[in-house]
Design a protein around this motif. Structure first.
Motif, PDB file in Angstrom:
ATOM      1  N   GLY A 210      50.344  -5.787  99.139  1.00  0.00           N
ATOM      2  CA  GLY A 210      49.385  -5.474  98.286  1.00  0.00           C
ATOM      3  C   GLY A 210      48.651  -6.710  99.712  1.00  0.00           C
ATOM      4  O   GLY A 210      47.025  -6.926  99.695  1.00  0.00           O
ATOM      5  N   LEU A 211      48.943  -7.975  99.398  1.00  0.00           N
ATOM      6  CA  LEU A 211      48.221  -8.942  99.973  1.00  0.00           C
ATOM      7  C   LEU A 211      48.934 -10.364 100.027  1.00  0.00           C
ATOM      8  O   LEU A 211      49.774 -10.594  99.020  1.00  0.00           O
ATOM      9  N   LEU A 212      48.708 -10.859 100.298  1.00  0.00           N
ATOM     10  CA  LEU A 212      50.259 -12.260 101.067  1.00  0.00           C
ATOM     11  C   LEU A 212      48.226 -13.835 101.509  1.00  0.00           C
ATOM     12  O   LEU A 212      47.648 -13.246 102.183  1.00  0.00           O
ATOM     13  N   LYS A 213      48.630 -14.655 100.074  1.00  0.00           N
ATOM     14  CA  LYS A 213      48.182 -15.702  99.998  1.00  0.00           C
ATOM     15  C   LYS A 213      49.055 -16.819 100.761  1.00  0.00           C
ATOM     16  O   LYS A 213      49.828 -16.848 100.095  1.00  0.00           O
ATOM     17  N   VAL A 214      48.202 -17.718 101.329  1.00  0.00           N
ATOM     18  CA  VAL A 214      49.118 -19.272 101.497  1.00  0.00           C
ATOM     19  C   VAL A 214      48.699 -19.926 100.538  1.00  0.00           C
ATOM     20  O   VAL A 214      47.577 -19.911 100.459  1.00  0.00           O
ATOM     21  N   VAL A 215      49.824 -20.224  99.265  1.00  0.00           N
ATOM     22  CA  VAL A 215      49.223 -21.771  98.366  1.00  0.00           C
ATOM     23  C   VAL A 215      49.253 -22.907  99.072  1.00  0.00           C
ATOM     24  O   VAL A 215      48.241 -23.665  98.829  1.00  0.00           O
ATOM     25  N   SER A 216      49.578 -23.028  99.460  1.00  0.00           N
ATOM     26  CA  SER A 216      49.852 -24.838 100.549  1.00  0.00           C
ATOM     27  C   SER A 216      50.606 -24.805 100.858  1.00  0.00           C
ATOM     28  O   SER A 216      51.977 -24.027 101.625  1.00  0.00           O
ATOM     29  N   TRP A 217      50.775 -25.336 101.878  1.00  0.00           N
ATOM     30  CA  TRP A 217      51.924 -26.619 103.080  1.00  0.00           C
ATOM     31  C   TRP A 217      52.190 -27.967 103.699  1.00  0.00           C
ATOM     32  O   TRP A 217      51.334 -28.764 102.945  1.00  0.00           O
ATOM     33  N   GLU A 218      52.795 -28.000 103.806  1.00  0.00           N
ATOM     34  CA  GLU A 218      53.456 -29.364 104.108  1.00  0.00           C
ATOM     35  C   GLU A 218      54.222 -29.820 105.200  1.00  0.00           C
ATOM     36  O   GLU A 218      55.573 -28.758 105.711  1.00  0.00           O
ATOM     37  N   LYS A 219      54.252 -30.865 105.579  1.00  0.00           N
ATOM     38  CA  LYS A 219      55.708 -30.905 106.454  1.00  0.00           C
ATOM     39  C   LYS A 219      57.183 -31.463 106.272  1.00  0.00           C
ATOM     40  O   LYS A 219      57.203 -32.068 105.269  1.00  0.00           O
ATOM     41  N   TYR A 220      57.794 -30.927 106.972  1.00  0.00           N
ATOM     42  CA  TYR A 220      58.997 -30.457 106.089  1.00  0.00           C
ATOM     43  C   TYR A 220      60.043 -30.605 107.338  1.00  0.00           C
ATOM     44  O   TYR A 220      59.764 -29.514 108.078  1.00  0.00           O
ATOM     45  N   LYS A 221      60.932 -32.221 107.432  1.00  0.00           N
ATOM     46  CA  LYS A 221      62.071 -32.232 108.327  1.00  0.00           C
ATOM     47  C   LYS A 221      62.249 -31.748 109.319  1.00  0.00           C
ATOM     48  O   LYS A 221      62.497 -31.065 110.387  1.00  0.00           O
ATOM     49  N   GLY A 222      61.062 -32.101 109.753  1.00  0.00           N
ATOM     50  CA  GLY A 222      60.462 -31.381 111.450  1.00  0.00           C
ATOM     51  C   GLY A 222      59.388 -30.659 111.781  1.00  0.00           C
ATOM     52  O   GLY A 222      59.455 -29.887 112.588  1.00  0.00           O
ATOM     53  N   GLY A 223      59.379 -30.307 110.970  1.00  0.00           N
ATOM     54  CA  GLY A 223      58.513 -28.818 110.802  1.00  0.00           C
ATOM     55  C   GLY A 223      57.884 -27.682 109.552  1.00  0.00           C
ATOM     56  O   GLY A 223      57.284 -29.050 109.844  1.00  0.00           O
ATOM     57  N   VAL A 224      57.388 -27.304 109.404  1.00  0.00           N
ATOM     58  CA  VAL A 224      56.294 -27.449 107.891  1.00  0.00           C
ATOM     59  C   VAL A 224      57.451 -26.389 107.207  1.00  0.00           C
ATOM     60  O   VAL A 224      58.109 -25.180 107.014  1.00  0.00           O
ATOM     61  N   ARG A 225      57.254 -26.333 105.534  1.00  0.00           N
ATOM     62  CA  ARG A 225      57.451 -25.407 104.594  1.00  0.00           C
ATOM     63  C   ARG A 225      55.972 -24.934 103.875  1.00  0.00           C
ATOM     64  O   ARG A 225      54.912 -25.584 103.763  1.00  0.00           O
ATOM     65  N   VAL A 226      56.151 -23.883 103.983  1.00  0.00           N
ATOM     66  CA  VAL A 226      54.629 -22.781 103.639  1.00  0.00           C
ATOM     67  C   VAL A 226      55.446 -21.870 101.638  1.00  0.00           C
ATOM     68  O   VAL A 226      56.113 -21.626 102.352  1.00  0.00           O
ATOM     69  N   TYR A 227      54.305 -22.648 101.129  1.00  0.00           N
ATOM     70  CA  TYR A 227      54.200 -21.805 100.232  1.00  0.00           C
ATOM     71  C   TYR A 227      53.108 -20.198  99.458  1.00  0.00           C
ATOM     72  O   TYR A 227      51.987 -20.629 100.322  1.00  0.00           O
ATOM     73  N   ILE A 228      54.244 -19.500  99.763  1.00  0.00           N
ATOM     74  CA  ILE A 228      53.269 -17.821  99.851  1.00  0.00           C
ATOM     75  C   ILE A 228      53.454 -17.783  98.593  1.00  0.00           C
ATOM     76  O   ILE A 228      54.456 -17.362  97.516  1.00  0.00           O
ATOM     77  N   LEU A 229      52.366 -16.639  98.157  1.00  0.00           N
ATOM     78  CA  LEU A 229      52.025 -15.724  97.195  1.00  0.00           C
ATOM     79  C   LEU A 229      52.333 -13.980  97.988  1.00  0.00           C
ATOM     80  O   LEU A 229      50.937 -14.053  98.671  1.00  0.00           O
ATOM     81  N   CYS A 230      52.477 -13.473  97.079  1.00  0.00           N
ATOM     82  CA  CYS A 230      51.798 -12.233  97.448  1.00  0.00           C
ATOM     83  C   CYS A 230      52.055 -10.883  96.453  1.00  0.00           C
ATOM     84  O   CYS A 230      52.854 -11.151  94.807  1.00  0.00           O
ATOM     85  N   GLY A 231      50.999  -9.718  96.435  1.00  0.00           N
ATOM     86  CA  GLY A 231      50.951  -9.002  95.540  1.00  0.00           C
ATOM     87  C   GLY A 231      50.462  -8.954  94.104  1.00  0.00           C
ATOM     88  O   GLY A 231      49.722  -9.844  94.080  1.00  0.00           O
ATOM     89  N   LEU A 232      51.055  -8.660  93.408  1.00  0.00           N
ATOM     90  CA  LEU A 232      50.748  -8.884  91.812  1.00  0.00           C
ATOM     91  C   LEU A 232      51.466 -10.198  91.799  1.00  0.00           C
ATOM     92  O   LEU A 232      50.478 -10.689  90.746  1.00  0.00           O
ATOM     93  N   ARG A 233      51.834 -10.988  92.143  1.00  0.00           N
ATOM     94  CA  ARG A 233      52.080 -12.192  91.826  1.00  0.00           C
ATOM     95  C   ARG A 233      50.563 -13.350  92.468  1.00  0.00           C
ATOM     96  O   ARG A 233      50.348 -13.843  91.329  1.00  0.00           O
TER      97      ARG A 233
END
Length: 385
Positions: A210-233
């Protein structure tokens, strides 16, 4: 006996029949559950960072599904007899929602791997949250680039293939995997985008995400943590956010485009108002302090709604005219008090330590001044001092 995972090859099937191998009664806190093993199942168990399927088994609610050494355990609201044949039906809305999220994660991570060499080092898919952890830091522009390209992949409606390759061919396949896998390896492939070892059900084509939306992201343990939601959610989240936004600009009697400036103006007005109120309270406090006769050595003031700066200024003013313990407590008996204590002759750090020991106060300081907070009544504080 191993449970045959029907979801492996038929992720879009919604019901099935199976024979009960065993059923054990268990207590989960004060709640009685039944741990059921079937010869085959359509219920995906919790694994690979993804929550389990939900559904029904012959009228019994399937509350959780776990896997241990290839045996799948269904935790049900009621039990069954060994040997009987039961009919299972999964919660399709929940299953399809999870498939949209998980395939979306593969698309995003595959693109990040191909473009920036990122490795996925963590994944979590619950009923509320989807997070993926990458081992490199990414800028906002890079995250948005991957998001945009992911939606281009979704629009192309590419085939999503899940299969077990011949073991002899596996070493020649360049696939992603977060860990070493013993036994057969199941691969999920989106040609040209991603190929990854994965045990979970997926949609048939990328268009079904359906679609993919990045809700937010943050630095995490030397990398990045990405929060996503897809489709109906993602659609549900969008509707929720639009409802909040609409309610806000209607409350503030402005248009959607005017909202940022209106909020900024309100914050500025609020800051100015707080400053003026603080000045008024400070003036009233100093006027109160000036009324105390200088002959008093110790002065303790109980009041409400003073900020720490006003309290410190007040204690400094008290110390100019009083040689003993000077203290201000701001708050009430129900919610507790913030405090600042100062003295030119007493050890305030030791007094704060005494309040911590006797009344559970938090905070500290040095010999001249200390501050903190305390959950105690005014009477208890006065008696302790």
């Amino acid at each position: 006996m191993k449970t045959i995972p029907l979801y492996d090859r038929e992720p879009f099937a919604k019901d099935f029949s199976a024979r009960v191998i065993s059923c054990q009664e268990e207590l989960n806190g004060e709640k009685k559950l039944y741990k059921v093993v079937l010869d085959q199942t359509m219920f995906f168990p919790e694994q690979g960072g993804q929550s389990s399927d939900k559904g029904m088994l012959d009228g019994a609610t399937v509350l959780d599904v776990q896997i241990e050494e290839d045996v799948i355990y269904h935790y049900c609201s009621s039990g069954f007899l060994s040997g009987e044949v039961v009919h299972g039906e999964i919660d399709w809305d929940h299953r399809f929602n999870n498939m949209q999220q998980h395939t979306g994660e593969h698309i995003f991570t595959g693109l990040a791997h191909n473009i920036y060499g990122a490795e996925n080092v963590g994944f979590h898919l619950s009923d509320n949250t989807v997070t993926l952890d990458l081992n490199i830091e990414m800028t906002e522009d890079q995250v948005r680039e991957i998001e945009y390209k992911a939606n281009q992949v979704i629009a192309k409606d590419l085939q999503v293939k899940a299969y077990y390759p011949e073991p002899a061919l596996l070493p020649a396949i360049d696939y992603r995997s977060k860990k070493e896998i013993d036994g057969a390896v199941r691969l999920v492939e989106i040609e040209g985008i991603d190929i990854c070892a994965c045990c979970a059900p997926h949609v048939k084509t990328t268009g079904q995400v359906g679609l993919l939306k990045v809700v937010s992201w943050e630095k995490y343990k030397g990398g990045v943590r990405v929060y996503i939601l897809c489709g109906l959610r993602a659609l549900e989240d969008y509707n929720r956010r639009i409802s909040i936004l609409s309610s806000t600009y209607q409350t503030l009697n402005c248009t959607e485009d005017e909202l940022p400036n209106r909020v900024s103006g309100l914050l500025s007005d609020n800051k100015d108002l707080k400053y003026r109120i603080s000045e008024i309270k400070s003036k009233a406090l100093i006027e109160q302090i000036e009324k105390y006769p200088s002959e008093l050595n110790d002065v303790t003031i109980f009041t409400e709604d003073l900020d720490i700066k006003n309290m410190r200024d007040g204690v400094n003013a008290l110390m100019d005219n009083h040689s003993g313990l000077c203290a201000i407590f701001s708050g009430d008996d129900e919610s507790g008090y913030d405090f600042v204590i100062g003295s030119t002759s007493r050890d305030c750090g030791a007094i704060a330590a005494g309040l911590r020991e006797l009344l559970g106060a938090k905070g500290g300081g040095n010999k001249q001044m200390a501050q903190g907070n305390i959950n105690a009544t005014r009477s208890a504080i006065e008696n302790t001092l």
